[in-house]
Design a protein around this motif. Structure first.
Motif, short mmCIF file in Angstrom:
data_model
loop_
_atom_site.label_atom_id
_atom_site.label_comp_id
_atom_site.label_asym_id
_atom_site.label_seq_id
_atom_site.Cartn_x
_atom_site.Cartn_y
_atom_site.Cartn_z
N ALA A 211 83.68 28.14 111.50
CA ALA A 211 84.25 26.79 111.59
C ALA A 211 84.70 26.34 110.21
O ALA A 211 84.13 26.74 109.19
CB ALA A 211 83.22 25.81 112.16
N TYR A 212 85.73 25.51 110.20
CA TYR A 212 86.20 24.95 108.93
C TYR A 212 85.34 23.75 108.55
O TYR A 212 85.05 22.88 109.38
CB TYR A 212 87.67 24.54 109.05
N VAL A 213 84.94 23.72 107.27
CA VAL A 213 84.01 22.71 106.76
C VAL A 213 84.59 22.09 105.50
O VAL A 213 85.15 22.80 104.65
CB VAL A 213 82.63 23.36 106.45
N ASP A 214 84.45 20.78 105.37
CA ASP A 214 84.89 20.11 104.15
C ASP A 214 84.00 20.51 102.97
O ASP A 214 82.87 20.97 103.16
CB ASP A 214 84.81 18.59 104.31
N ALA A 215 84.51 20.31 101.76
CA ALA A 215 83.72 20.57 100.55
C ALA A 215 83.86 19.40 99.59
O ALA A 215 84.93 18.79 99.48
CB ALA A 215 84.16 21.85 99.87
N PHE A 216 82.76 19.10 98.90
CA PHE A 216 82.76 18.07 97.87
C PHE A 216 82.97 18.72 96.50
O PHE A 216 82.51 19.83 96.24
CB PHE A 216 81.44 17.30 97.86
N ILE A 217 83.68 18.00 95.64
CA ILE A 217 83.76 18.33 94.21
C ILE A 217 82.81 17.37 93.51
O ILE A 217 82.92 16.14 93.69
CB ILE A 217 85.18 18.16 93.68
N ILE A 218 81.87 17.90 92.74
CA ILE A 218 80.89 17.04 92.09
C ILE A 218 80.88 17.30 90.58
O ILE A 218 81.19 18.41 90.12
CB ILE A 218 79.47 17.22 92.68
N TYR A 219 80.54 16.27 89.81
CA TYR A 219 80.65 16.34 88.35
C TYR A 219 79.50 15.58 87.69
O TYR A 219 79.02 14.56 88.21
CB TYR A 219 81.98 15.74 87.88
N LYS A 220 79.08 16.09 86.53
CA LYS A 220 78.10 15.38 85.69
C LYS A 220 78.45 15.60 84.23
O LYS A 220 78.72 16.74 83.81
CB LYS A 220 76.68 15.89 85.96
N SER A 221 78.40 14.54 83.44
CA SER A 221 78.59 14.63 82.00
C SER A 221 77.26 14.95 81.33
O SER A 221 76.21 14.46 81.75
CB SER A 221 79.13 13.32 81.45
N PHE A 222 77.33 15.78 80.28
CA PHE A 222 76.13 16.08 79.48
C PHE A 222 76.12 15.33 78.16
O PHE A 222 75.24 15.55 77.33
CB PHE A 222 76.07 17.58 79.17
N GLU A 223 77.07 14.46 77.93
CA GLU A 223 77.21 13.86 76.60
C GLU A 223 76.05 12.94 76.24
O GLU A 223 75.81 12.67 75.06
CB GLU A 223 78.53 13.11 76.52
N GLU A 224 75.30 12.48 77.24
CA GLU A 224 74.12 11.66 76.95
C GLU A 224 72.84 12.49 76.96
O GLU A 224 71.75 11.95 76.79
CB GLU A 224 74.01 10.54 77.98
N ALA A 225 72.97 13.80 77.17
CA ALA A 225 71.78 14.65 77.26
C ALA A 225 71.09 14.73 75.90
O ALA A 225 71.73 14.83 74.85
CB ALA A 225 72.17 16.05 77.72
N GLU A 226 69.77 14.69 75.94
CA GLU A 226 68.97 14.84 74.72
C GLU A 226 68.64 16.32 74.54
O GLU A 226 68.03 16.92 75.41
CB GLU A 226 67.70 14.02 74.81
N ILE A 227 69.04 16.88 73.42
CA ILE A 227 68.81 18.29 73.14
C ILE A 227 67.84 18.40 71.98
O ILE A 227 68.13 18.00 70.85
CB ILE A 227 70.12 19.03 72.80
N ALA A 228 66.65 18.94 72.30
CA ALA A 228 65.62 19.06 71.26
C ALA A 228 65.96 20.20 70.32
O ALA A 228 66.56 21.18 70.71
CB ALA A 228 64.27 19.30 71.91
#
Length: 236
Positions: free
Chosen positions: A219-236
């Motif tokens: 069966a044909y199924v829709d797909a989502f495009i999802i995104y997240k920015s890492f610019e606020e990520a804390e990198i130890a």
């Protein structure tokens, strides 16, 4: 390879990132490979590997699991099976991460072999994934990931642990954000997981996947495009 051509112009990581341990609550239905008591905690240790650094005898297991996932036909767009050379070219195009189950309260093992502790790979590898640029050149700072939970160990929260480690490792590889191009609407568990981890659904591609169904049809199924920015990520 992206629709825009090769992403090989992005500098490759020349030093493997240190392993990262995430606790995983023991299930009352532990597989035979886990020797901990029912209430004893265990963890996944996530190791950064490349085609040059990974033990050669581990590659066939990863290939078999990925090929089986493609043949199930409900998560990746590729059609299986896939031969081992094509698997290595696709999955190891950039950085790969392998999750090893360890039991008890232990210090993070420094190598795959120490984490393996003389077990078979099939008993201790619970999941793996890649991180690679989604686009070439001027947009190669946006990454993509592809995840596989070993079929035997599904239903134990492994996917969530791999996703958490993805958010740990990807910024440390220099990426500023991540996009997943095809998260099928039928994959409700994956969508819920990425929602919890702060991804935004930025688009829908109607009928993007021709996926296998439980009754053997497609069966044909829709797909989502999802995104997240890492610019606020804390990198130890």
């Amino acid at each position: 390879m992206s629709p825009y051509g090769s992403s090989e112009d992005r500098p490759r990581c020349t030093t493997l990132l240190p392993p990262f341990t995430i606790p995983l609550k023991a299930s009352s239905r532990q597989p035979p490979a886990v020797t901990a008591a029912p209430d004893e905690p265990f963890s996944l240790v996530i190791f950064h590997v490349t085609l040059d650094s990974i033990p050669a005898d581990l590659i066939p297991l990863l290939h078999d699991e990925f090929s089986a996932e493609l043949q199930r036909g409900n998560s990746y767009p590729q059609q299986g099976p896939i031969d081992i050379d094509a698997f290595k070219a696709y999955f190891f195009a950039a950085d790969v991460f392998v999750g090893i189950a360890v039991t008890g309260q232990v210090d993070t093992p420094t190598t795959l072999e120490l984490a393996r502790a003389e077990r078979s790979w099939s008993s201790c590898v619970w999941g793996f994934y890649y991180i690679k640029p989604n686009y070439p050149g001027r947009s190669s700072h946006i990454c993509n990931g592809g995840f596989v939970v070993i079929n035997e160990f599904r239903g134990r929260g492994v996917g969530g642990v791999l996703a958490q480690s993805f958010l740990h490792f990807a910024p440390r590889l220099g990426y500023l954000g991540s996009i997943f191009n095809l998260v099928y609407a039928s994959n409700t568990a994956s969508l819920a997981l990425w929602d919890r981890l702060g991804f935004t659904r930025v688009g829908v591609v109607p009928k993007a996947g021709r996926l296998k169904q439980a009754d053997g049809t497609e069966a044909y199924v829709d797909a989502f495009i999802i995104y997240k920015s890492f610019e606020e990520a804390e990198i130890a």
